[in-house]
Design a protein around this motif. Structure first.
Motif, PDB file in Angstrom:
ATOM      1  N   GLU A   1       0.879  -1.111   0.139  1.00 36.22           N
ATOM      2  CA  GLU A   1      -0.053  -0.123   0.034  1.00 36.22           C
ATOM      3  C   GLU A   1       0.729   1.291   0.042  1.00 36.22           C
ATOM      4  O   GLU A   1       0.428   2.160  -0.650  1.00 36.22           O
ATOM      5  CB  GLU A   1      -0.849   0.037   1.345  1.00 36.22           C
ATOM      6  N   LEU A   2       2.022   1.134   0.863  1.00 35.58           N
ATOM      7  CA  LEU A   2       2.738   2.502   1.176  1.00 35.58           C
ATOM      8  C   LEU A   2       4.018   2.648   0.110  1.00 35.58           C
ATOM      9  O   LEU A   2       4.590   3.625  -0.026  1.00 35.58           O
ATOM     10  CB  LEU A   2       3.151   2.630   2.508  1.00 35.58           C
ATOM     11  N   GLY A   3       4.442   1.376  -0.521  1.00 33.23           N
ATOM     12  CA  GLY A   3       5.485   1.546  -1.188  1.00 33.23           C
ATOM     13  C   GLY A   3       6.955   1.640  -0.712  1.00 33.23           C
ATOM     14  O   GLY A   3       7.890   2.414  -0.953  1.00 33.23           O
ATOM     15  N   ILE A   4       6.991   1.158   0.821  1.00 33.55           N
ATOM     16  CA  ILE A   4       8.128   1.501   1.579  1.00 33.55           C
ATOM     17  C   ILE A   4       8.617   0.127   2.002  1.00 33.55           C
ATOM     18  O   ILE A   4       7.982  -0.864   1.989  1.00 33.55           O
ATOM     19  CB  ILE A   4       8.213   2.110   2.699  1.00 33.55           C
ATOM     20  N   HIS A   5       9.840  -0.091   2.771  1.00 38.00           N
ATOM     21  CA  HIS A   5      10.033  -1.331   3.385  1.00 38.00           C
ATOM     22  C   HIS A   5       9.418  -1.431   4.696  1.00 38.00           C
ATOM     23  O   HIS A   5       9.609  -0.371   5.581  1.00 38.00           O
ATOM     24  CB  HIS A   5      11.645  -1.434   3.531  1.00 38.00           C
ATOM     25  N   THR A   6       8.965  -2.738   4.851  1.00 38.24           N
ATOM     26  CA  THR A   6       8.542  -3.056   6.145  1.00 38.24           C
ATOM     27  C   THR A   6       8.941  -4.383   6.752  1.00 38.24           C
ATOM     28  O   THR A   6       9.394  -5.253   5.942  1.00 38.24           O
ATOM     29  CB  THR A   6       6.887  -3.008   6.018  1.00 38.24           C
ATOM     30  N   SER A   7       8.530  -4.536   7.921  1.00 37.38           N
ATOM     31  CA  SER A   7       8.984  -5.680   8.743  1.00 37.38           C
ATOM     32  C   SER A   7       8.272  -5.899   9.892  1.00 37.38           C
ATOM     33  O   SER A   7       7.557  -5.293  10.468  1.00 37.38           O
ATOM     34  CB  SER A   7      10.682  -5.747   8.901  1.00 37.38           C
ATOM     35  N   THR A   8       8.636  -6.815  10.531  1.00 36.68           N
ATOM     36  CA  THR A   8       8.085  -7.367  11.958  1.00 36.68           C
ATOM     37  C   THR A   8       9.132  -6.856  13.052  1.00 36.68           C
ATOM     38  O   THR A   8       8.949  -7.371  14.137  1.00 36.68           O
ATOM     39  CB  THR A   8       7.518  -8.501  12.036  1.00 36.68           C
ATOM     40  N   ASP A   9      10.219  -6.631  12.599  1.00 40.33           N
ATOM     41  CA  ASP A   9      11.373  -6.398  13.586  1.00 40.33           C
ATOM     42  C   ASP A   9      11.618  -5.021  14.171  1.00 40.33           C
ATOM     43  O   ASP A   9      12.334  -4.126  13.490  1.00 40.33           O
ATOM     44  CB  ASP A   9      12.663  -6.774  13.072  1.00 40.33           C
ATOM     45  N   ASN A  10      11.136  -4.753  15.240  1.00 38.69           N
ATOM     46  CA  ASN A  10      10.966  -3.247  15.859  1.00 38.69           C
ATOM     47  C   ASN A  10      12.289  -2.781  16.083  1.00 38.69           C
ATOM     48  O   ASN A  10      13.046  -1.683  15.859  1.00 38.69           O
ATOM     49  CB  ASN A  10      10.224  -3.319  16.970  1.00 38.69           C
ATOM     50  N   ARG A  11      13.308  -3.655  16.632  1.00 41.24           N
ATOM     51  CA  ARG A  11      14.658  -3.306  17.074  1.00 41.24           C
ATOM     52  C   ARG A  11      15.481  -3.041  15.872  1.00 41.24           C
ATOM     53  O   ARG A  11      16.174  -2.018  16.008  1.00 41.24           O
ATOM     54  CB  ARG A  11      15.307  -4.458  17.953  1.00 41.24           C
TER      55      ARG A  11
END
Length: 271
Positions: free
Chosen positions: A47-57
């Protein structure tokens, strides 16, 4: 100014800010976001066209600026999970009701924190945000936090954090007041014989027009109101009915109650 920004949380408000930044030509490569699940991270990336992950740290360690965009009830655990990854990053929180002292304590105390109170019209680029910075935030920190906030509309600074409760009462919760008034106008228009669609169109355009006019002329709103009213005319009759029903006093009481509830929730969440 370009810095690496990590959004911890990619819900509606984070998405609105990210979209606003991108529309202002902020580089997508300098924005990351995290979510709780791989599936939601993939949806956000598409949707946003950016890098995403589940790793907050990992996102926090990459970033120069961390935007905390999780639900208030999740903020303490989120911050405590990030504490070992915080060095010199600026922290911007859009979590309602959590004060900067609590955020700094959960992250390890020695952090610059800017608290932002945006509202839902931020989702369409006409939001209003109140900002407050703790004493560790530099002038450059505040300038960058303002750059983020203005990606979705207007922002104003307060010098006393207690005033954030008033910000909540005016602009944070304020859209709902207008939606309630619009709802009542649409319903009344239908009872007066208009179709629901006609009543809705006229109500929404009138609200937009009134706000636009008030924002573009250097005239107090009470004078704008007077200019619509002719002695003995239709508008005067309507305003008299509102005043007879104590509408101004009711608005004041509602906003006072809103600010008081904001204070209570902040106290509860900070414990």
């Amino acid at each position: 100014m370009i810095k690496n920004i990590a959004f911890i949380g990619a819900g509606n408000m984070a998405g609105a800010i990210i979209k606003g930044l991108l529309e202002q030509n902020y580089p997508a490569a300098s924005i990351q976001a995290t979510t709780r699940t791989t599936a939601s991270a993939e949806r956000a990336a598409a949707e946003l066209g950016i890098h995403t992950s589940t790793d907050n740290r990992a996102a926090a360690e990459w970033a120069d600026v961390i935007v905390l965009a999780v639900k208030p009830q999740m903020l303490q655990a989120t911050c405590e999970g990030l504490a070992d990854s915080i060095n010199t990053q600026l922290i911007v929180s859009v979590a309602a009701g959590i004060d900067t002292a609590s955020i700094a304590r959960w992250l390890g105390n020695e952090v610059a924190v800017v608290r932002s109170m945006p509202n839902t019209p931020s989702q369409v680029g006409v939001g209003a945000s109140g900002l407050y910075a703790n004493t560790r935030a530099s002038a450059a920190d505040k300038a960058f936090a303002e750059q983020i906030a203005t990606a979705t509309g207007l922002c104003v600074w307060v010098q006393d954090e207690a005033q954030m409760h008033a910000i909540t009462a005016v602009s944070g919760s304020g859209p709902a007041y207008y939606f309630l008034f619009m709802e009542a106008m649409i319903r009344a228009g239908v009872k007066l014989g208009l179709t629901p669609d006609t009543a809705r169109q006229l109500t929404l355009q009138t609200a937009l027009g009134a706000a636009t006019l008030a924002g573009q002329v250097d005239v107090p709103v009470d004078e704008l109101k007077r200019r619509v009213m002719s002695p003995g005319g239709t508008t005067e009759r309507a305003i008299s009915a509102f005043e007879a029903g104590n509408l101004p006093q009711l608005v004041e009481q509602a906003m006072t109650d809103c600010a008081a509830r904001s204070q209570t929730l902040a106290d509860e969440l900070a414990k």
